[in-house]
Design an enzyme around this catalytic site. Structure first.
Site, mmCIF file in Angstrom:
data_model
loop_
_atom_site.group_PDB
_atom_site.id
_atom_site.type_symbol
_atom_site.label_atom_id
_atom_site.label_comp_id
_atom_site.label_asym_id
_atom_site.label_seq_id
_atom_site.Cartn_x
_atom_site.Cartn_y
_atom_site.Cartn_z
ATOM 1 C CD GLU A 151 -2.901 -0.832 2.443
ATOM 2 O OE1 GLU A 151 -2.881 -0.190 3.297
ATOM 3 O OE2 GLU A 151 -3.864 -1.491 2.341
ATOM 4 C CB ALA A 199 -9.996 2.227 6.790
ATOM 5 C CD GLU A 228 -7.371 -5.705 13.699
ATOM 6 O OE1 GLU A 228 -6.875 -4.779 14.190
ATOM 7 O OE2 GLU A 228 -6.761 -6.003 12.770
ATOM 8 C CD GLU A 239 -4.746 -5.273 3.181
ATOM 9 O OE1 GLU A 239 -3.323 -5.711 2.798
ATOM 10 O OE2 GLU A 239 -4.890 -4.376 3.984
#
Ligand code: MG
Length: 332
Positions: free
Chosen positions: A158, A252, A287, A246
């Site tokens: 990224e 986000a 998470e 991904e």
């Protein structure tokens, strides 16, 4: 030989043939992949859409980088691709190359043995600042795995917002692709795009010259909605091949709301356009994006009680859509 004997032999041949056919792996089915316009094409002319799972950063969830997990993801989850997300910074490959390489190698070997595809991901937000290290890594990978149709190279996870596609990312990609092509003339390379791999349209206006290149799009369903699908559509209209290496079902940050409806919209969009995708991630970090609850086994064989809501949701989609490739549905 009597006619009845011939019939018996034919029957035996048929009986053995059928299970063999059903067990054909995805790599046996599609073989060497290449990019043709906006699609990934198999060696025998099929349009290919892969669906699978991405690992979490190797330096933080490295315990799951093993053959047991890969085999389970293939057999139980019906993954046709997995992504090894090798962390580069923050104590990753740049600091401990041996440890991170070993993890990647375990996963790649397991994927080859299992007959599924594997994305070798250089998981970095600043790879273009150090092309030398990336070249060294991908040269080694191409030399070792370039002859296997299973492998795809994702050279820059990224890139950040403040980078330039044409002045930073593309020159970096050209350099790394050249290093790969010295050993491997044909396996697909996937290039990250600006702004955490979102601005694929911008990339489509200044394409990489290597013909077997795809472009990375990442989305997190609770954050990235219509505008990012529109961005993707414009890029597809310009004829580039997108690979969602991904995506998250959540925000986000990797946490927050699990957005079922928006994830389904993305799945529909990707299925309509035959875009391959991997879910983030194989992790027991507490998470929303994680597929495993904290403390789930490091070697696979997870019961449903060990999966998070996101894990259950993603697994169900994958089993439903990938099962026809492998024949009968295996239930636990
Ligand atoms: Mg090759």
């Amino acid at each position: 030989m009597k006619i009845s004997h011939i019939v018996s032999v034919l029957l035996i041949v048929l009986l053995f043939q059928i299970p063999l056919q059903a067990q054909k792996t995805i790599v046996e089915k599609y073989g060497q992949l290449s990019v043709k316009g906006k699609y990934i094409i198999g060696q025998y002319g099929d349009t290919v859409q892969l669906r699978g799972m991405s690992y979490f950063w190797s330096q933080w969830q490295g315990a799951y980088y093993n053959a047991g997990v890969v085999k389970w993801l293939k057999d139980d989850w019906k993954c046709t691709v997995i992504r090894a997300a090798m962390g580069v910074d923050h104590g990753g490959y740049a600091d401990q190359p041996y440890d991170q390489l070993e993890r990647v190698k375990l996963v790649v070997k397991a994927a080859i043995d299992a007959g599924i595809y594997v994305v070798i991901d250089y998981h970095s937000h600043q790879a273009h600042m150090d092309p030398y290290t990336a070249k060294k890594f991908f040269s080694e990978m191409a030399k070792k795995y370039g002859s296997y149709p299973n492998v795809l190279y994702e050279i820059y996870n990224e890139p950040l917002q403040e980078t330039s596609w044409s002045d930073d990312i593309k020159p970096y990609a050209d350099t790394v692709i050249k290093a790969i092509r010295e050993y491997d003339p044909d396996n697909i390379v996937i290039v990250g795009t600006r702004q955490w791999s979102q601005l694929v349209h911008e990339a489509s206006l200044d394409k990489i010259s290597d013909p077997n290149t795809a472009y990375t799009l990442h989305f997190y369903a609770a954050t990235h909605k219509d505008w990012l699908r529109e961005e993707a559509q414009k890029a597809l209209d310009n004829g580039i091949c997108i690979f969602v290496t991904e995506y998250g079902t959540c925000e986000a940050s990797g946490n927050g709301v699990l957005d079922y409806e928006e994830t389904k919209k993305w799945w529909d969009f990707m299925d309509q356009n035959k875009i391959s995708y991997c879910n983030w991630s194989i992790s027991d970090k507490e998470e929303t994006a994680s597929i495993l609850i904290f403390g789930a086994s490091w070697t696979g064989k997870w019961k449903e009680s060990k999966l998070t809501p996101s894990g259950l949701f993603v697994r169900e989609d994958m089993i439903k859509k990938n099962t026809p490739i492998f024949g009968t549905l295996k239930t636990e």
